[in-house]
Enzyme design. Structure first.
Site, PDB file in Angstrom:
ATOM      1  N   GLU A  25       0.821  -1.220   0.000  1.00 27.45           N
ATOM      2  CA  GLU A  25       0.000   0.000   0.000  1.00 27.45           C
ATOM      3  C   GLU A  25       0.855   1.270   0.000  1.00 27.45           C
ATOM      4  O   GLU A  25       2.060   1.216   0.237  1.00 27.45           O
ATOM      5  CB  GLU A  25      -0.942   0.021   1.198  1.00 27.45           C
ATOM      6  CG  GLU A  25      -0.231   0.150   2.536  1.00 27.45           C
ATOM      7  CD  GLU A  25      -1.094   0.786   3.627  1.00 27.45           C
ATOM      8  OE1 GLU A  25      -1.558   1.922   3.442  1.00 27.45           O
ATOM      9  OE2 GLU A  25      -1.287   0.137   4.674  1.00 27.45           O
ATOM     10  N   LYS A 160      -3.947  -1.768  15.316  1.00 24.52           N
ATOM     11  CA  LYS A 160      -3.388  -0.981  16.412  1.00 24.52           C
ATOM     12  C   LYS A 160      -4.368  -0.833  17.547  1.00 24.52           C
ATOM     13  O   LYS A 160      -5.571  -0.736  17.340  1.00 24.52           O
ATOM     14  CB  LYS A 160      -3.044   0.399  15.889  1.00 24.52           C
ATOM     15  CG  LYS A 160      -1.597   0.541  15.640  1.00 24.52           C
ATOM     16  CD  LYS A 160      -1.214   1.972  15.500  1.00 24.52           C
ATOM     17  CE  LYS A 160       0.115   2.011  14.796  1.00 24.52           C
ATOM     18  NZ  LYS A 160      -0.005   2.148  13.360  1.00 24.52           N
TER      19      LYS A 160
HETATM   20  N1  PSU Z   1      -3.021   1.439  10.665  1.00 15.09           N
HETATM   21  C1  PSU Z   1      -1.678   1.428  10.852  1.00 15.09           C
HETATM   22  N2  PSU Z   1      -0.882   2.074   9.953  1.00 15.09           N
HETATM   23  C2  PSU Z   1      -1.416   2.716   8.857  1.00 15.09           C
HETATM   24  C3  PSU Z   1      -2.839   2.693   8.682  1.00 15.09           C
HETATM   25  C4  PSU Z   1      -3.570   2.036   9.608  1.00 15.09           C
HETATM   26  O1  PSU Z   1      -1.194   0.864  11.814  1.00 15.09           O
HETATM   27  O2  PSU Z   1      -0.675   3.307   8.059  1.00 15.09           O
HETATM   28  C5  PSU Z   1      -3.433   3.334   7.463  1.00 15.09           C
HETATM   29  C6  PSU Z   1      -3.732   2.244   6.423  1.00 15.09           C
HETATM   30  O3  PSU Z   1      -3.517   2.766   5.131  1.00 15.09           O
HETATM   31  C7  PSU Z   1      -5.214   1.966   6.655  1.00 15.09           C
HETATM   32  C8  PSU Z   1      -5.725   3.347   6.976  1.00 15.09           C
HETATM   33  O4  PSU Z   1      -5.861   1.390   5.555  1.00 15.09           O
HETATM   34  O5  PSU Z   1      -4.707   3.911   7.805  1.00 15.09           O
HETATM   35  C9  PSU Z   1      -7.061   3.303   7.689  1.00 15.09           C
HETATM   36  O6  PSU Z   1      -7.601   4.578   7.779  1.00 15.09           O
HETATM   37  P1  PSU Z   1      -9.138   4.753   8.236  1.00 15.09           P
HETATM   38  O7  PSU Z   1      -9.140   4.353   9.668  1.00 15.09           O
HETATM   39  O8  PSU Z   1      -9.423   6.208   8.039  1.00 15.09           O
HETATM   40  O9  PSU Z   1      -9.955   3.886   7.357  1.00 15.09           O
END
Ligand code: PSU
Ligand code: MN
Length: 302
Positions: A25, A160
């Protein structure tokens, strides 16, 4: 082939030769780590996939094109622009394509593009999930829903602890998405190896994961699989230490009124600052660990 897709010459060749490919990604590059550490890490992740016998394909949206496989210059461009690049999830893709803009793909958007390109394995750090207090904020990452829609194996280090891990598991259970523990029964919690919650099934080899995937695909079930891989032992962080930092970051976020798509990047950045960079080192080590496992799964699928 989809008219919006640009597959790099290297990836095209790899596909023709039926070589194992691992998707990566790009939000982790632009929003997940500071420059230049982000570009260094992205290159190291690609090298790790190669060393494990697969071909890495970093995915992103550049000038409205869905890119499968980035050049060194494109990676550098992405890393330097950082959070100025639009964080792109499912809903953002058509807007960015129509307006010829750049987008850093989240887990959800990367799954969509990987599936369009016929790539079945994807390595990342952590996925988005159900946030704490989602009962009132309704903040559930689009990554959750994408695991239902896109047939891709997502290898991560769990979710996380900024999230509500229990609710995240409940959501995936309702939607029929398997949460596989690689050599563990306990759901990994990104910075720490354990969460105290159970995964759906424990599998101990890449071949077992490939076999589950084959069965799921041939049954025509259509969803993805989440493979959770604990952070290497020596890089794991103390649960109580990281929880205290998360509490501080969450309180500050509330005070600032941050919400929507800014939530996750804000919390990740704040926690990196509060832990004075030690969480960044852990983050890099777990991404490399996931890249290795994803490559092994891709090889086993071949
Ligand atoms: N969790 C992590 N590192 C990240 C992300 C999430 O530990 O870099 C990033 C990923 O790209 C994930 C996104 O898909 O955040 C999720 O964002 P949201 O909660 O807004 O969907
Ligand atoms: Mn959200």
């Amino acid at each position: 082939m989809n008219q919006y897709l640009d597959i790099s010459p290297e990836i095209r060749k790899a596909q023709e030769a039926k070589m194992p490919i691992v998707a990566l990604e790009s939000t982790i590059i632009s929003h997940g780590m500071p420059y230049p550490k982000n570009v260094e890490t992205a290159l190291l992740v690609e090298k790790t996939v190669r060393d494990a016998g697969a071909v890495p394909a970093t995915l992103a949206i550049i000038h409205g094109r869905l890119k499968v496989g980035l050049s060194g210059d494109e990676l550098e461009y992405f890393g330097k622009k950082g959070p100025q690049i639009t964080k792109a999830s499912r809903r953002d893709i058509p807007y960015l394509v129509a307006n010829k803009q750049d987008g850093a793909t989240t887990v959800a958007a990367t799954m969509i593009i990987a599936a369009l390109a016929g790539i079945e394995v994807f390595a990342t750090g952590g996925i988005g999930g159900v946030h704490r207090e989602a009962q009132t904020t309704w903040d559930v990452s689009a990554d959750m829903e994408e695991l239902v829609k896109s047939p891709v194996i997502v290898v991560c280090a769990g979710a996380k602890a900024i999230l509500d891990l229990k609710l995240t598991l409940e959501y995936l259970e309702t939607k029929g998405v398997n949460v596989i523990g690689y050599r563990t029964d306990d759901l990994p919690a990104f910075y720490s190896r354990e969460s105290g919650l159970n995964v759906t099934y424990r599998l101990d080899t890449p071949e077992q994961i490939a076999a589950l995937w084959k069965a799921q695909k041939e049954l025509g079930l259509g969803q993805g699989v989440l493979v959770t891989n604990p952070i290497p032992e020596k890089m794991g962080m103390d649960k109580n230490y990281i929880e205290a930092k998360i509490q501080m970051a969450l309180a500050e976020m509330k005070r600032l009124g941050i919400h929507g798509k800014d939530t996750t990047p804000y919390l990740l950045d704040k926690i990196q600052k509060l832990t004075e960079g030690s969480s960044l080192e852990s983050n890099i080590s777990l991404v490399l660990n996931n890249a290795r496992l994803a490559a092994a799964i891709a090889v086993a699928l071949n």
